[in-house]
Design a protein around this motif. Structure first.
Motif, PDB file in Angstrom:
ATOM      1  N   ALA A   1       0.844  -1.197   0.000  1.00  0.00           N
ATOM      2  CA  ALA A   1       0.000   0.000   0.000  1.00  0.00           C
ATOM      3  C   ALA A   1       0.876   1.243   0.000  1.00  0.00           C
ATOM      4  CB  ALA A   1      -0.920  -0.001   1.215  1.00  0.00           C
ATOM      5  N   MET A   2       0.504   2.223  -0.823  1.00  0.00           N
ATOM      6  CA  MET A   2       1.299   3.435  -0.969  1.00  0.00           C
ATOM      7  C   MET A   2       1.137   4.350   0.253  1.00  0.00           C
ATOM      8  SD  MET A   2       2.499   2.758  -4.008  1.00  0.00           S
ATOM      9  CE  MET A   2       2.466   1.113  -3.317  1.00  0.00           C
ATOM     10  N   SER A   3       2.256   4.695   0.863  1.00  0.00           N
ATOM     11  CA  SER A   3       2.211   5.581   2.030  1.00  0.00           C
ATOM     12  C   SER A   3       2.606   7.010   1.699  1.00  0.00           C
ATOM     13  CB  SER A   3       3.136   5.051   3.131  1.00  0.00           C
ATOM     14  OG  SER A   3       4.483   5.032   2.682  1.00  0.00           O
ATOM     15  N   ASP A   4       3.268   7.209   0.551  1.00  0.00           N
ATOM     16  CA  ASP A   4       3.708   8.546   0.150  1.00  0.00           C
ATOM     17  C   ASP A   4       4.207   8.487  -1.280  1.00  0.00           C
ATOM     18  OD1 ASP A   4       7.111   8.736   0.469  1.00  0.00           O
ATOM     19  OD2 ASP A   4       6.059   7.018   1.317  1.00  0.00           O
ATOM     20  N   LEU A   5       4.260   9.640  -1.942  1.00  0.00           N
ATOM     21  CA  LEU A   5       4.913   9.758  -3.239  1.00  0.00           C
ATOM     22  C   LEU A   5       6.366  10.101  -2.955  1.00  0.00           C
ATOM     23  CD1 LEU A   5       4.681   9.811  -6.367  1.00  0.00           C
ATOM     24  CD2 LEU A   5       4.231  12.271  -6.165  1.00  0.00           C
ATOM     25  N   ALA A   6       7.265   9.171  -3.244  1.00  0.00           N
ATOM     26  CA  ALA A   6       8.671   9.319  -2.841  1.00  0.00           C
ATOM     27  C   ALA A   6       9.266  10.629  -3.337  1.00  0.00           C
ATOM     28  CB  ALA A   6       9.480   8.142  -3.382  1.00  0.00           C
ATOM     29  N   GLY A   7       9.733  11.445  -2.415  1.00  0.00           N
ATOM     30  CA  GLY A   7      10.385  12.697  -2.776  1.00  0.00           C
ATOM     31  C   GLY A   7       9.456  13.862  -3.002  1.00  0.00           C
ATOM     32  N   GLY A   8       8.149  13.663  -2.887  1.00  0.00           N
ATOM     33  CA  GLY A   8       7.222  14.772  -3.031  1.00  0.00           C
ATOM     34  C   GLY A   8       6.696  14.938  -4.442  1.00  0.00           C
ATOM     35  N   GLY A   9       5.954  16.005  -4.632  1.00  0.00           N
ATOM     36  CA  GLY A   9       5.421  16.290  -5.946  1.00  0.00           C
ATOM     37  C   GLY A   9       3.955  16.638  -5.940  1.00  0.00           C
ATOM     38  N   THR A  10       3.228  16.318  -4.874  1.00  0.00           N
ATOM     39  CA  THR A  10       1.817  16.684  -4.766  1.00  0.00           C
ATOM     40  C   THR A  10       1.551  17.201  -3.363  1.00  0.00           C
ATOM     41  OG1 THR A  10       0.945  14.605  -3.876  1.00  0.00           O
ATOM     42  CG2 THR A  10       1.308  14.699  -6.259  1.00  0.00           C
ATOM     43  N   ALA A  11       0.366  17.690  -3.157  1.00  0.00           N
ATOM     44  CA  ALA A  11      -0.007  18.218  -1.840  1.00  0.00           C
ATOM     45  C   ALA A  11       0.024  17.145  -0.764  1.00  0.00           C
ATOM     46  CB  ALA A  11      -1.389  18.845  -1.915  1.00  0.00           C
ATOM     47  N   LEU A  12      -0.104  15.874  -1.167  1.00  0.00           N
ATOM     48  CA  LEU A  12      -0.134  14.786  -0.199  1.00  0.00           C
ATOM     49  C   LEU A  12       1.207  14.083  -0.062  1.00  0.00           C
ATOM     50  CD1 LEU A  12      -3.503  13.120  -1.245  1.00  0.00           C
ATOM     51  CD2 LEU A  12      -3.093  14.481   0.793  1.00  0.00           C
ATOM     52  N   SER A  13       2.224  14.575  -0.755  1.00  0.00           N
ATOM     53  CA  SER A  13       3.440  13.800  -0.956  1.00  0.00           C
ATOM     54  C   SER A  13       4.217  13.512   0.317  1.00  0.00           C
ATOM     55  CB  SER A  13       4.351  14.521  -1.942  1.00  0.00           C
ATOM     56  OG  SER A  13       4.676  15.805  -1.436  1.00  0.00           O
ATOM     57  N   ASN A  14       4.219  14.426   1.262  1.00  0.00           N
ATOM     58  CA  ASN A  14       5.051  14.244   2.439  1.00  0.00           C
ATOM     59  C   ASN A  14       4.235  13.948   3.691  1.00  0.00           C
ATOM     60  OD1 ASN A  14       7.592  14.717   1.171  1.00  0.00           O
ATOM     61  ND2 ASN A  14       7.031  16.882   1.015  1.00  0.00           N
ATOM     62  N   GLU A  15       3.126  13.254   3.502  1.00  0.00           N
ATOM     63  CA  GLU A  15       2.230  12.981   4.622  1.00  0.00           C
ATOM     64  C   GLU A  15       2.238  11.508   5.007  1.00  0.00           C
ATOM     65  OE1 GLU A  15      -1.602  14.682   3.903  1.00  0.00           O
ATOM     66  OE2 GLU A  15      -0.775  16.622   3.360  1.00  0.00           O
ATOM     67  N   ALA A  16       3.399  10.865   4.848  1.00  0.00           N
ATOM     68  CA  ALA A  16       3.490   9.445   5.190  1.00  0.00           C
ATOM     69  C   ALA A  16       3.173   9.215   6.663  1.00  0.00           C
ATOM     70  CB  ALA A  16       4.885   8.909   4.864  1.00  0.00           C
ATOM     71  N   SER A  17       3.618  10.130   7.518  1.00  0.00           N
ATOM     72  CA  SER A  17       3.370   9.947   8.948  1.00  0.00           C
ATOM     73  C   SER A  17       1.884  10.016   9.269  1.00  0.00           C
ATOM     74  CB  SER A  17       4.127  11.005   9.755  1.00  0.00           C
ATOM     75  OG  SER A  17       3.721  12.310   9.376  1.00  0.00           O
TER      76      SER A  17
END
Length: 354
Positions: free
Chosen positions: A313-329
């Protein structure tokens, strides 16, 4: 004769455990477990379920679909806890690997060497290299590769120059390379097209494998490892699953997560949070999930001729790029639950198909 075979398997497992140099007591503890292992195996075969970490393991253990064995809920061997029970009506052995390729490989080999297993199901969360997927989506790759085995080329040599030890078959240029100077920028962040970099190029390499049906000490090579054909076909029935999209009443994803069958996933001992490398690896190998364990599970199963499949399951878009990219936590718990839900549903499909 059966006892002799099981002793041999145990000794093999202990030999693998020598990476941690087990003490005499550890050997005794493992040997004392042999009668229990024999009894467990007589009640098999089992589906082996492999989880990377506790935050992925616990949702499965807490699932209403899982019931632990009342006679022997678990057995601790060489630092691993093997849990016994059922998911739906399927007998399962559940084990957690811990972080990294090494832990995943050792744990998978122990599982297959010690127990009567008919197939391996691996699950968890992963970084995402495919911008068309969203956090919470579950990817089911057809192929896995370990992309952390490199031949680092000396400065001054290029694509037309033979790698060190290439002529002996140890290394190859067939899988391609990363040219580090392509990612050189000036102080303003602009690319420098004429730049050189002392780090030069790294060339991706296949793993050396020694399949059980091969000749000992005669290596074969494997880069892309395909999941089991039957399992992959069966997974098509998961594509219309309803997955969770909200962590709580106020924190939700913009759309309901989905299950996707994808071409490829990769693993390496790297936590990937870099947009440039994510973009490169997506373009180079057309991958979706990126993690630190799945390829190790795949390679061990490939060598042991054991059917396997992985759900990530995808937890984040690696390295960013969208508004949700760095919300793995924020969304890791949701992603972990979605991976468990897909796993549990797949186990029901395995049961009905058999």
């Amino acid at each position: 004769m059966a006892a002799v075979v099981r002793w041999a398997m145990l000794l093999l497992a202990i030999a693998l455990g020598l990476l941690a140099i087990p003490s005499e007591q550890a050997f005794k503890d493992a040997a004392s477990a042999m009668p229990k292992i024999q009894k467990i195996n007589s009640q098999g075969p089992y589906l082996g379920i492999i989880s990377p970490n506790t935050f992925e393991l616990n949702p499965l253990l807490n699932s209403s679909s899982y019931s632990a064995s009342t006679s022997l809920p678990y057995l601790d061997i060489l630092g691993r806890r093997f849990r016994f029970g059922k998911v739906h009506s399927e007998k399962v052995i559940i084990v957690m690997t811990g972080l990294s390729m090494l832990n995943a490989g050792i744990t998978t080999q122990l599982l297959l060497a010690l127990f009567n297993v008919k197939g391996v199901l691996h699950y968890g969360i992963a970084g995402n290299a495919n911008p068309s997927l969203q956090i919470g989506d579950v990817a089911i790759p057809e192929y896995w590769a370990h992309t952390g085995l490199w031949n680092w080329q000396r400065y001054g040599d290029g694509p037309d120059d033979e790698l060190a030890l290439e002529d002996s078959g140890d290394y190859t240029r067939k899988l391609g390379y990363l040219k580090i100077s392509n990612y050189t920028v000036n102080e303003a962040g602009n690319g420098v097209s004429s730049a050189y970099n002392l780090l030069n190029n790294v060339w991706y390499q296949p793993e050396e494998i020694f399949p059980v049906d091969g000749t000992p000490e005669e290596r074969q090579h494997a880069f892309w490892v395909r999941v089991d054909d039957h399992y992959y076909g069966l997974s098509a029935k998961l594509l219309n699953m309803t997955l969770a999209g909200c962590v709580n009443s106020t924190t939700c994803l913009p759309r309901t997560p989905r299950v996707h069958k994808v071409g490829r996933g990769i693993s390496a001992n790297v936590y990937l949070d870099n947009k440039a490398y994510r973009t490169f690896i997506r373009s180079k190998f057309n991958v979706t999930p990126v993690d630190m364990e799945s390829a190790a599970v795949a390679l061990v199963c490939r060598q042991q001729k054991m059917p396997f499949i992985t759900f990530r399951a995808m937890s984040d878009l690696a390295g960013g790029g969208t508004a949700l990219s760095n919300e793995a936590s924020t969304f890791s718990s949701l992603a972990a639950q979605n991976s468990v839900d897909v796993l549990v549903e797949f186990i029901s499909l395995v049961g009905s198909s058999s």
